[in-house]
Design a protein around this motif. Structure first.
Motif, PDB file in Angstrom:
ATOM      1  N   SER A 105       0.870  -1.091   0.152  1.00 12.34           N
ATOM      2  CA  SER A 105      -0.040   0.048   0.002  1.00 12.34           C
ATOM      3  C   SER A 105       0.832   1.227  -0.099  1.00 12.34           C
ATOM      4  CB  SER A 105      -0.909  -0.054   1.219  1.00 12.34           C
ATOM      5  OG  SER A 105      -1.892  -1.153   1.155  1.00 12.34           O
ATOM      6  N   SER A 106       1.611   1.386  -1.085  1.00  9.79           N
ATOM      7  CA  SER A 106       2.618   2.663  -1.096  1.00  9.79           C
ATOM      8  C   SER A 106       1.806   3.947  -1.035  1.00  9.79           C
ATOM      9  CB  SER A 106       3.480   2.555  -2.657  1.00  9.79           C
ATOM     10  OG  SER A 106       2.562   2.545  -3.642  1.00  9.79           O
ATOM     11  N   THR A 107       0.342   4.319  -1.373  1.00 10.30           N
ATOM     12  CA  THR A 107      -0.450   5.324  -1.135  1.00 10.30           C
ATOM     13  C   THR A 107      -1.017   5.374   0.175  1.00 10.30           C
ATOM     14  OG1 THR A 107      -2.165   4.413  -2.351  1.00 10.30           O
ATOM     15  CG2 THR A 107      -0.311   5.473  -3.744  1.00 10.30           C
ATOM     16  N   GLY A 108      -1.208   4.390   0.920  1.00  7.01           N
ATOM     17  CA  GLY A 108      -1.543   4.266   2.236  1.00  7.01           C
ATOM     18  C   GLY A 108      -2.064   3.063   2.635  1.00  7.01           C
ATOM     19  N   TYR A 109      -2.207   2.564   3.892  1.00  2.00           N
ATOM     20  CA  TYR A 109      -2.618   1.415   4.290  1.00  2.00           C
ATOM     21  C   TYR A 109      -4.274   1.565   4.604  1.00  2.00           C
ATOM     22  CZ  TYR A 109       2.241   1.679   4.991  1.00  2.00           C
ATOM     23  OH  TYR A 109       3.571   1.899   4.839  1.00  2.00           O
ATOM     24  N   GLN A 110      -5.080   2.252   4.868  1.00  2.00           N
ATOM     25  CA  GLN A 110      -6.307   2.364   5.205  1.00  2.00           C
ATOM     26  C   GLN A 110      -7.191   2.398   4.174  1.00  2.00           C
ATOM     27  OE1 GLN A 110      -7.322   2.003   8.192  1.00  2.00           O
ATOM     28  NE2 GLN A 110      -5.241   1.940   8.999  1.00  2.00           N
ATOM     29  N   HIS A 111      -7.734   1.224   3.741  1.00  2.00           N
ATOM     30  CA  HIS A 111      -8.322   1.171   2.373  1.00  2.00           C
ATOM     31  C   HIS A 111      -9.987   1.135   2.656  1.00  2.00           C
ATOM     32  CE1 HIS A 111      -4.838  -1.721   0.543  1.00  2.00           C
ATOM     33  NE2 HIS A 111      -4.514  -0.396   1.002  1.00  2.00           N
ATOM     34  N   GLY A 112     -10.692   1.761   1.767  1.00  2.00           N
ATOM     35  CA  GLY A 112     -12.161   1.852   2.031  1.00  2.00           C
ATOM     36  C   GLY A 112     -12.681   1.312   0.632  1.00  2.00           C
ATOM     37  N   TYR A 113     -13.460   0.549   0.652  1.00  2.00           N
ATOM     38  CA  TYR A 113     -14.459   0.247  -0.703  1.00  2.00           C
ATOM     39  C   TYR A 113     -15.743  -0.295  -0.341  1.00  2.00           C
ATOM     40  CZ  TYR A 113     -13.470  -4.346   1.237  1.00  2.00           C
ATOM     41  OH  TYR A 113     -13.356  -5.624   2.071  1.00  2.00           O
ATOM     42  N   ASP A 114     -16.317  -0.109  -1.322  1.00  2.00           N
ATOM     43  CA  ASP A 114     -18.064  -0.446  -1.293  1.00  2.00           C
ATOM     44  C   ASP A 114     -18.176  -2.160  -1.214  1.00  2.00           C
ATOM     45  OD1 ASP A 114     -20.714  -1.211  -1.595  1.00  2.00           O
ATOM     46  OD2 ASP A 114     -21.001   0.670  -2.724  1.00  2.00           O
ATOM     47  N   ASN A 115     -18.447  -2.729  -0.080  1.00  2.00           N
ATOM     48  CA  ASN A 115     -18.422  -4.116   0.248  1.00  2.00           C
ATOM     49  C   ASN A 115     -19.738  -4.878  -0.507  1.00  2.00           C
ATOM     50  OD1 ASN A 115     -17.125  -6.388   1.644  1.00  2.00           O
ATOM     51  ND2 ASN A 115     -18.972  -6.514   2.461  1.00  2.00           N
ATOM     52  N   ARG A 116     -20.480  -3.899  -1.190  1.00  2.00           N
ATOM     53  CA  ARG A 116     -21.628  -4.739  -1.930  1.00  2.00           C
ATOM     54  C   ARG A 116     -21.027  -5.367  -3.109  1.00  2.00           C
ATOM     55  NH1 ARG A 116     -25.402   0.081  -3.052  1.00  2.00           N
ATOM     56  NH2 ARG A 116     -23.269   1.189  -3.350  1.00  2.00           N
ATOM     57  N   TYR A 117     -19.997  -4.719  -3.750  1.00  2.00           N
ATOM     58  CA  TYR A 117     -19.256  -5.123  -5.004  1.00  2.00           C
ATOM     59  C   TYR A 117     -18.532  -6.533  -4.682  1.00  2.00           C
ATOM     60  CZ  TYR A 117     -21.355  -0.821  -7.104  1.00  2.00           C
ATOM     61  OH  TYR A 117     -22.210   0.188  -7.356  1.00  2.00           O
ATOM     62  N   LEU A 118     -18.167  -6.779  -3.503  1.00  2.00           N
ATOM     63  CA  LEU A 118     -17.227  -7.723  -3.094  1.00  2.00           C
ATOM     64  C   LEU A 118     -18.432  -9.069  -2.883  1.00  2.00           C
ATOM     65  CD1 LEU A 118     -14.243  -8.703  -2.388  1.00  2.00           C
ATOM     66  CD2 LEU A 118     -14.960  -8.344   0.113  1.00  2.00           C
ATOM     67  N   TRP A 119     -19.299  -8.640  -1.883  1.00  2.00           N
ATOM     68  CA  TRP A 119     -20.003  -9.877  -1.469  1.00  2.00           C
ATOM     69  C   TRP A 119     -20.977 -10.496  -2.447  1.00  2.00           C
ATOM     70  CZ3 TRP A 119     -23.004  -5.792   1.344  1.00  2.00           C
ATOM     71  CH2 TRP A 119     -24.623  -6.383   1.237  1.00  2.00           C
ATOM     72  N   MET A 120     -21.690  -9.263  -3.137  1.00  2.00           N
ATOM     73  CA  MET A 120     -22.743  -9.665  -4.065  1.00  2.00           C
ATOM     74  C   MET A 120     -22.011 -10.165  -5.192  1.00  2.00           C
ATOM     75  SD  MET A 120     -25.640  -6.886  -3.266  1.00  2.00           S
ATOM     76  CE  MET A 120     -26.828  -7.626  -4.317  1.00  2.00           C
ATOM     77  N   LYS A 121     -21.100  -9.721  -5.455  1.00  2.00           N
ATOM     78  CA  LYS A 121     -20.414 -10.592  -6.889  1.00  2.00           C
ATOM     79  C   LYS A 121     -19.272 -11.521  -6.689  1.00  2.00           C
ATOM     80  CE  LYS A 121     -21.763  -6.566  -9.620  1.00  2.00           C
ATOM     81  NZ  LYS A 121     -21.680  -5.595 -10.881  1.00  2.00           N
ATOM     82  N   LEU A 122     -19.379 -12.002  -5.393  1.00  2.00           N
ATOM     83  CA  LEU A 122     -18.579 -13.048  -5.248  1.00  2.00           C
ATOM     84  C   LEU A 122     -17.094 -13.045  -5.310  1.00  2.00           C
ATOM     85  CD1 LEU A 122     -21.596 -14.287  -6.218  1.00  2.00           C
ATOM     86  CD2 LEU A 122     -20.780 -16.309  -4.997  1.00  2.00           C
ATOM     87  N   LYS A 123     -16.662 -11.994  -5.398  1.00  2.00           N
ATOM     88  CA  LYS A 123     -15.366 -11.621  -5.510  1.00  2.00           C
ATOM     89  C   LYS A 123     -14.384 -12.063  -4.289  1.00  2.00           C
ATOM     90  CE  LYS A 123     -16.618  -7.718  -8.468  1.00  2.00           C
ATOM     91  NZ  LYS A 123     -16.621  -6.213  -8.970  1.00  2.00           N
ATOM     92  N   ARG A 124     -12.959 -12.005  -4.647  1.00  2.00           N
ATOM     93  CA  ARG A 124     -12.035 -12.370  -3.445  1.00  2.00           C
ATOM     94  C   ARG A 124     -11.011 -11.392  -3.346  1.00  2.00           C
ATOM     95  NH1 ARG A 124      -9.229 -17.787  -4.305  1.00  2.00           N
ATOM     96  NH2 ARG A 124      -9.069 -16.922  -6.598  1.00  2.00           N
ATOM     97  N   ILE A 125     -10.294 -11.182  -2.148  1.00  2.00           N
ATOM     98  CA  ILE A 125      -9.247 -10.337  -1.810  1.00  2.00           C
ATOM     99  C   ILE A 125      -8.347 -11.450  -1.355  1.00  2.00           C
ATOM    100  CG2 ILE A 125      -8.421  -8.429  -0.521  1.00  2.00           C
ATOM    101  CD1 ILE A 125     -10.955  -7.217  -0.555  1.00  2.00           C
ATOM    102  N   ILE A 126      -7.032 -11.392  -1.776  1.00  2.00           N
ATOM    103  CA  ILE A 126      -5.926 -12.263  -1.158  1.00  2.00           C
ATOM    104  C   ILE A 126      -4.638 -11.542  -0.760  1.00  2.00           C
ATOM    105  CG2 ILE A 126      -4.220 -13.894  -1.855  1.00  2.00           C
ATOM    106  CD1 ILE A 126      -6.200 -15.160  -3.870  1.00  2.00           C
ATOM    107  N   GLY A 127      -4.590 -11.633   0.352  1.00  2.00           N
ATOM    108  CA  GLY A 127      -3.042 -10.964   0.748  1.00  2.00           C
ATOM    109  C   GLY A 127      -1.878 -11.686   0.469  1.00  2.00           C
ATOM    110  N   SER A 128      -0.996 -11.140   0.108  1.00  2.00           N
ATOM    111  CA  SER A 128       0.324 -11.806  -0.294  1.00  2.00           C
ATOM    112  C   SER A 128       1.338 -11.048   0.278  1.00  2.00           C
ATOM    113  CB  SER A 128       0.458 -12.002  -1.900  1.00  2.00           C
ATOM    114  OG  SER A 128       1.382 -12.958  -2.111  1.00  2.00           O
ATOM    115  N   HIS A 129       2.722 -11.672   0.528  1.00  2.00           N
ATOM    116  CA  HIS A 129       3.598 -11.114   0.862  1.00  2.00           C
ATOM    117  C   HIS A 129       4.935 -11.694   0.491  1.00  2.00           C
ATOM    118  CE1 HIS A 129       6.239  -8.546   3.426  1.00  2.00           C
ATOM    119  NE2 HIS A 129       6.613  -9.430   4.561  1.00  2.00           N
ATOM    120  N   ALA A 130       5.788 -11.048  -0.184  1.00  2.96           N
ATOM    121  CA  ALA A 130       7.213 -11.598  -0.704  1.00  2.96           C
ATOM    122  C   ALA A 130       7.190 -12.955  -1.408  1.00  2.96           C
ATOM    123  CB  ALA A 130       7.964 -11.546   0.326  1.00  2.96           C
TER     124      ALA A 130
END
Length: 450
Positions: free
Chosen positions: A338-363
């Motif tokens: 998150s080079s522009t900031g760590y506090q992310h806001g998003y509209d959760n409707r587009y995540l849950w109602m459209k069955l999307k996924r968020i994956i955290g990855s590190h190195a």
């Protein structure tokens, strides 16, 4: 110049390297604990003011460590974070590491030698090192796993005590010598110069895990992949991995020069962020996020006919809400930073109602790093260097990354006396060709992005 440094630069055999005495001090780029509050209340945290180059004491080796004469290194965004003392001072990491006791206590010092990339020659090995020897040419993974943690046996990145070398540990790669664990070592691709080899591990390995590894987005042939910052350190490798794997890379960039860089790397579609109206204020306005997302989605569908399967996300706050909106139903947003900031806001409707996924990855774990390095050794992935600085100018090199005035990776020469050294397989290099191996050299951005 010390006898050991002279021997390394001359390409001396292992026996001569072993006979040469270790210097008591070495040259390194470092920050000081006494400067940790220097940017409090300062708008422009110019890291040229905090980065220093000078002599530091040579540390003692633990049994599972090696000492590498660093021929070249590279700047990563964690170099910027270290020198800004944000989001937290890295001296906090060093103090925390030291609480383990034993060899970890060495790291808690009033100075921090930084840098999480490097290529060089092994000049000493600890008593417990088995698979590596003096004289070996290596590149270094940035990951120091804790092999005594159960989770590490499943995935080197899952152990709670896993650390990023040169960021959460001391004795990093922006120096003439570096201390690394044997579990960080990878064979140097023989056809690359020192600086070309040094720029790959952190960013290429991170992108590999995000896209290709079974713990990431599991990219497959034909996938449309939206890549933010497609001409940056991470994005430039993501473009190559997607293109080589039969996917459709769609890059977002911030200047005409970066658009050219993305095309050279293989981007099928390149979009300027200004053309979709994305700026630093977008994330603060939910309506603006939707409007930008619609414009971006329209631009992608116009060129490739469908929405992206995967969004390669590392920019953070400025882009994350748009990423969640624009990825297709059932699609994946994979994020590593998150080079522009760590506090992310998003509209959760587009995540849950459209069955999307968020994956955290590190190195990347060591197996993923070796697999990625194999692609580099085969010439399927090429270095993304656009500029190379001497170690003495680390302030300017890191400042170019801090202000986004860079393309791809910024290399740093350490013990190498000049660029182009270290190639041990000139025939393979000739077969691949200089233009293929250096697609971004000499390119500079013409407009700063927010």
């Amino acid at each position: 110049m010390t006898l050991l440094t002279e021997a390394v630069r001359a390409g001396a055999p292992p026996q001569e390297l072993e006979r040469a005495p270790l210097p008591g001090e070495y040259t390194a780029a470092y920050i000081q604990a006494e400067d940790a509050r220097m940017f409090d209340g300062v708008a422009d945290k110019d890291i040229r003011k905090s980065l220093r180059v000078g002599q530091v004491p040579m540390p003692e080796l633990a049994p599972d460590e090696v000492l590498v004469a660093v021929m070249a290194s590279a700047v990563n965004y964690n170099t910027v974070w270290s020198a800004m003392f944000e989001p937290v001072s890295t001296f906090r990491f060093l103090r925390q590491f030291a609480t383990q006791g034993g060899w970890a206590r060495r790291h808690d010092l009033p100075y921090h030698v930084i840098g999480s990339d490097g290529a060089g020659v092994i000049v000493r090995v600890g008593s417990g090192v088995r698979r590596w020897g003096i004289g070996d040419h290596v590149v270094m993974s940035c990951v120091q796993p804790d092999d005594q943690e159960p989770a590490t046996q499943a995935d080197g990145m899952l152990g709670a005590e896993q650390r990023i070398w040169g960021f959460e540990t001391n004795f990093g790669g922006l120096a003439h010598y570096a201390v690394v664990r044997a579990s960080q070592l990878i064979p140097k691709p023989a056809h690359l110069s020192w600086e070309e080899a040094a720029c790959n591990p952190l960013c290429a390995g991170t992108a590999y895990r995000m896209l290709v590894g079974d713990r990431g987005a599991r990219f497959k042939q034909g996938d449309v992949v939206l890549i933010w910052g497609a001409a940056g350190g991470l994005g430039a490798y993501a473009v190559q991995l997607v293109k080589n794997g039969g996917g459709i890379p769609v890059g977002v960039v911030s200047s005409p020069a970066k658009a050219e860089a993305a095309r050279r790397l293989g981007c099928d579609v390149v979009i300027d962020r200004q053309d979709i109206g994305l700026d630093d204020r977008t994330a603060d306005d939910p309506r603006a996020v939707i409007e930008v997302g619609k414009r971006l989605g329209t631009a992608i569908r116009k060129r490739v006919g469908e929405d992206p399967h995967i969004v390669f996300e590392h920019v953070g706050r400025a882009t994350f809400a748009v990423s969640v909106f624009v990825v297709r139903r059932g699609g994946t947003v994979v994020t590593c930073g998150s080079s522009t900031g760590y506090q992310h806001g998003y509209d959760n409707r587009y995540l849950w109602m459209k069955l999307k996924r968020i994956i955290g990855s590190h190195a990347a774990n060591l197996q993923e790093q070796w697999e990625c390095n194999r692609l580099v050794s085969l010439g399927r992935i090429v270095p993304t260097l656009s500029a190379v600085y001497p170690l003495e100018e680390i302030g300017e090199a890191a400042r170019s990354v801090q202000t986004n005035q860079h393309i791809g990776k910024v290399g740093v020469l350490c013990l190498a006396s000049g660029p182009g050294q270290g190639v041990t397989d000139p025939e393979r290099r000739a077969d691949l060709g200089e233009e293929r191996l250096n697609p971004l050299r000499g390119l500079t951005p013409t407009r700063q992005a927010g």
